[in-house]
Write a protein that holds these residues in place. Structure first.
Motif, mmCIF file in Angstrom:
data_model
loop_
_atom_site.group_PDB
_atom_site.id
_atom_site.type_symbol
_atom_site.label_atom_id
_atom_site.label_comp_id
_atom_site.label_asym_id
_atom_site.label_seq_id
_atom_site.Cartn_x
_atom_site.Cartn_y
_atom_site.Cartn_z
ATOM 1 N N MET A 56 0.835 -1.199 0.000
ATOM 2 C CA MET A 56 0.000 0.000 0.000
ATOM 3 C C MET A 56 0.870 1.250 0.000
ATOM 4 O O MET A 56 2.025 1.220 0.440
ATOM 5 C CB MET A 56 -0.939 0.016 1.203
ATOM 6 C CG MET A 56 -0.259 0.182 2.541
ATOM 7 S SD MET A 56 -1.424 0.398 3.928
ATOM 8 C CE MET A 56 -2.038 2.050 3.599
ATOM 9 N N GLU A 57 0.279 2.325 -0.511
ATOM 10 C CA GLU A 57 0.910 3.638 -0.415
ATOM 11 C C GLU A 57 0.483 4.269 0.903
ATOM 12 O O GLU A 57 -0.706 4.384 1.185
ATOM 13 C CB GLU A 57 0.488 4.527 -1.586
ATOM 14 C CG GLU A 57 0.981 4.036 -2.940
ATOM 15 C CD GLU A 57 2.498 4.051 -3.034
ATOM 16 O OE1 GLU A 57 3.113 5.038 -2.562
ATOM 17 O OE2 GLU A 57 3.066 3.083 -3.564
ATOM 18 N N SER A 58 1.454 4.659 1.680
ATOM 19 C CA SER A 58 1.165 5.204 3.013
ATOM 20 C C SER A 58 1.592 6.665 3.089
ATOM 21 O O SER A 58 2.670 7.026 2.599
ATOM 22 C CB SER A 58 1.917 4.391 4.075
ATOM 23 O OG SER A 58 1.716 4.923 5.369
ATOM 24 N N PRO A 59 0.763 7.512 3.696
ATOM 25 C CA PRO A 59 1.184 8.906 3.890
ATOM 26 C C PRO A 59 2.239 9.001 4.976
ATOM 27 O O PRO A 59 2.438 8.061 5.758
ATOM 28 C CB PRO A 59 -0.115 9.595 4.317
ATOM 29 C CG PRO A 59 -0.892 8.519 5.004
ATOM 30 C CD PRO A 59 -0.572 7.247 4.265
ATOM 31 N N ALA A 60 2.907 10.129 5.053
ATOM 32 C CA ALA A 60 3.864 10.358 6.137
ATOM 33 C C ALA A 60 3.120 10.380 7.470
ATOM 34 O O ALA A 60 1.973 10.832 7.556
ATOM 35 C CB ALA A 60 4.596 11.679 5.916
ATOM 36 N N GLU A 61 3.758 9.875 8.509
ATOM 37 C CA GLU A 61 3.158 9.845 9.837
ATOM 38 C C GLU A 61 4.143 10.399 10.858
ATOM 39 O O GLU A 61 5.355 10.196 10.755
ATOM 40 C CB GLU A 61 2.776 8.421 10.229
ATOM 41 C CG GLU A 61 1.629 7.833 9.439
ATOM 42 C CD GLU A 61 1.246 6.459 9.973
ATOM 43 O OE1 GLU A 61 0.229 6.368 10.689
ATOM 44 O OE2 GLU A 61 1.962 5.494 9.686
ATOM 45 N N ASN A 62 3.584 11.069 11.871
ATOM 46 C CA ASN A 62 4.397 11.621 12.942
ATOM 47 C C ASN A 62 4.564 10.565 14.035
ATOM 48 O O ASN A 62 3.582 10.073 14.589
ATOM 49 C CB ASN A 62 3.733 12.877 13.513
ATOM 50 C CG ASN A 62 4.598 13.594 14.532
ATOM 51 O OD1 ASN A 62 5.816 13.452 14.539
ATOM 52 N ND2 ASN A 62 3.971 14.370 15.397
ATOM 53 N N LEU A 63 5.802 10.216 14.322
ATOM 54 C CA LEU A 63 6.105 9.259 15.374
ATOM 55 C C LEU A 63 6.892 9.948 16.478
ATOM 56 O O LEU A 63 7.683 10.859 16.212
ATOM 57 C CB LEU A 63 6.955 8.096 14.841
ATOM 58 C CG LEU A 63 6.466 7.322 13.623
ATOM 59 C CD1 LEU A 63 7.452 6.197 13.306
ATOM 60 C CD2 LEU A 63 5.069 6.766 13.834
ATOM 61 N N PHE A 64 6.652 9.508 17.715
ATOM 62 C CA PHE A 64 7.568 9.891 18.781
ATOM 63 C C PHE A 64 8.524 8.728 18.967
ATOM 64 O O PHE A 64 8.112 7.604 19.276
ATOM 65 C CB PHE A 64 6.856 10.195 20.094
ATOM 66 C CG PHE A 64 7.824 10.574 21.185
ATOM 67 C CD1 PHE A 64 8.387 11.835 21.195
ATOM 68 C CD2 PHE A 64 8.214 9.658 22.153
ATOM 69 C CE1 PHE A 64 9.310 12.198 22.172
ATOM 70 C CE2 PHE A 64 9.126 10.008 23.128
ATOM 71 C CZ PHE A 64 9.682 11.282 23.132
ATOM 72 N N VAL A 65 9.798 8.999 18.761
ATOM 73 C CA VAL A 65 10.826 7.966 18.799
ATOM 74 C C VAL A 65 11.676 8.155 20.044
ATOM 75 O O VAL A 65 12.129 9.270 20.332
ATOM 76 C CB VAL A 65 11.697 8.033 17.527
ATOM 77 C CG1 VAL A 65 12.869 7.078 17.624
ATOM 78 C CG2 VAL A 65 10.852 7.709 16.299
ATOM 79 N N GLY A 66 11.896 7.072 20.774
ATOM 80 C CA GLY A 66 12.669 7.137 21.999
ATOM 81 C C GLY A 66 14.164 7.105 21.763
ATOM 82 O O GLY A 66 14.634 7.106 20.620
ATOM 83 N N PRO A 67 14.932 7.060 22.838
ATOM 84 C CA PRO A 67 16.399 7.003 22.713
ATOM 85 C C PRO A 67 16.841 5.774 21.921
ATOM 86 O O PRO A 67 16.170 4.739 21.920
ATOM 87 C CB PRO A 67 16.876 6.923 24.165
ATOM 88 C CG PRO A 67 15.741 7.453 24.977
ATOM 89 C CD PRO A 67 14.495 7.087 24.242
ATOM 90 N N LYS A 68 17.978 5.908 21.256
ATOM 91 C CA LYS A 68 18.498 4.802 20.450
ATOM 92 C C LYS A 68 18.814 3.612 21.351
ATOM 93 O O LYS A 68 19.401 3.751 22.430
ATOM 94 C CB LYS A 68 19.760 5.226 19.694
ATOM 95 C CG LYS A 68 20.184 4.221 18.610
ATOM 96 C CD LYS A 68 21.345 4.737 17.795
ATOM 97 C CE LYS A 68 21.620 3.821 16.601
ATOM 98 N NZ LYS A 68 21.690 2.392 16.941
#
Length: 268
Positions: free
Chosen positions: A120-132
């Motif tokens: 599927m084609e997916s739109p951009a999404e905002n993620l909150f990403v934690g520490p590496k």
């Protein structure tokens, strides 16, 4: 006191409580029978007190103001309380966003079920990403690193309670190191948070499977087989999420895992 209680909407018991705590004193107390008498002038004061208490203002703050009230002190007090209310509204909106996200995610899981693979084609999404996460991360280390993720959420004002996903770098997907994610993440509702990390728009190969936590290998194998047979190539990270997890399902074998791998045709 009974008539004033009826007019103001404040119970007799609460009026007595306010009197004893120097919040709202009667205009007059009959020395013979102890009856409390209030003036019609006190109705507005009573209604404001109730509203401020409902909004979370302490009795100490209200008592302090009433002991030395003035137009400017009223403005200052209400300005502060308005700021507090706006902060509460924002907090409740974020909690509502989390609840709505959980509802939609669970409905999505019920609608898809297990065993599906699709592009599927997916739109951009905002993620909150934690520490590496460290290179040698293992699923058993989750209890060690999840607290740092939740601490980062609190520091950035991100509501907790979303389903925790894991991001696997594309190189680890290619090398079949699926148990080596780089980050935990939350998928955030659109418009409620600043942009933290953008999951790129584009083509994704997705699959679902019933699986307990960490049991991701069979679904990855299925997805890589599809990539090979459909002449696709991995062009980005993989994103693992449990659409149905321990919040909604008692049996771990019925948790619904979804994996999305950013892909493209071999021709690019």
């Amino acid at each position: 006191i009974g008539a004033f209680a009826a007019l103001s909407g404040i119970s007799r018991k609460l009026l007595i409580f306010y009197d004893k705590n120097d919040i709202l004193r009667p205009q007059f107390i009959d020395g013979e029978n102890g009856y409390r008498y209030y003036s019609y002038r006190q109705i507005d004061t009573a209604s404001v007190i109730v509203s401020l208490r409902e909004a979370g203002m302490s009795m100490e703050e209200i008592r302090d103001y009433l002991a030395g009230k003035s137009p400017q002190r009223l403005i200052d007090m209400l300005d502060r309380q308005e700021d507090n209310i706006l902060a509460q509204i924002q907090k409740l909106q974020r909690i509502r966003g989390m609840i709505r996200s959980r509802i939609l995610q669970t409905q999505e899981g019920l609608g898809k079920g297990s065993g599906s693979v699709w592009v599927m084609e997916s739109p951009a999404e905002n993620l909150f990403v934690g520490p590496k996460l460290p290179e040698d991360y293992d699923l058993a280390d989750g209890w060690k690193y999840l607290p740092a993720f939740y601490r980062a959420c609190r520091e950035k004002g991100v509501q907790t309670g979303f389903a925790v996903g894991t991001m696997v770098p594309q190189e680890n997907v290619r090398r079949k190191r699926w148990n080596r994610p780089s980050h935990y993440f939350f998928r955030l509702p659109a418009g409620q948070y600043p942009d933290f990390y953008t999951k790129p728009a584009g083509t994704y190969l997705l699959g679902t499977a019933y699986a307990d936590y960490g049991q991701v290998a069979p679904l990855y194998e299925k997805l890589l087989e599809t990539i090979q047979t459909d002449r696709l190539q991995i062009s980005g990270n993989a994103y693992e999420e449990y659409l149905i997890d321990e919040i909604s399902e008692a049996e771990p074998a019925r948790y619904l895992l979804q994996i999305a791998i950013q892909s493209e045709n071999e021709t690019g």
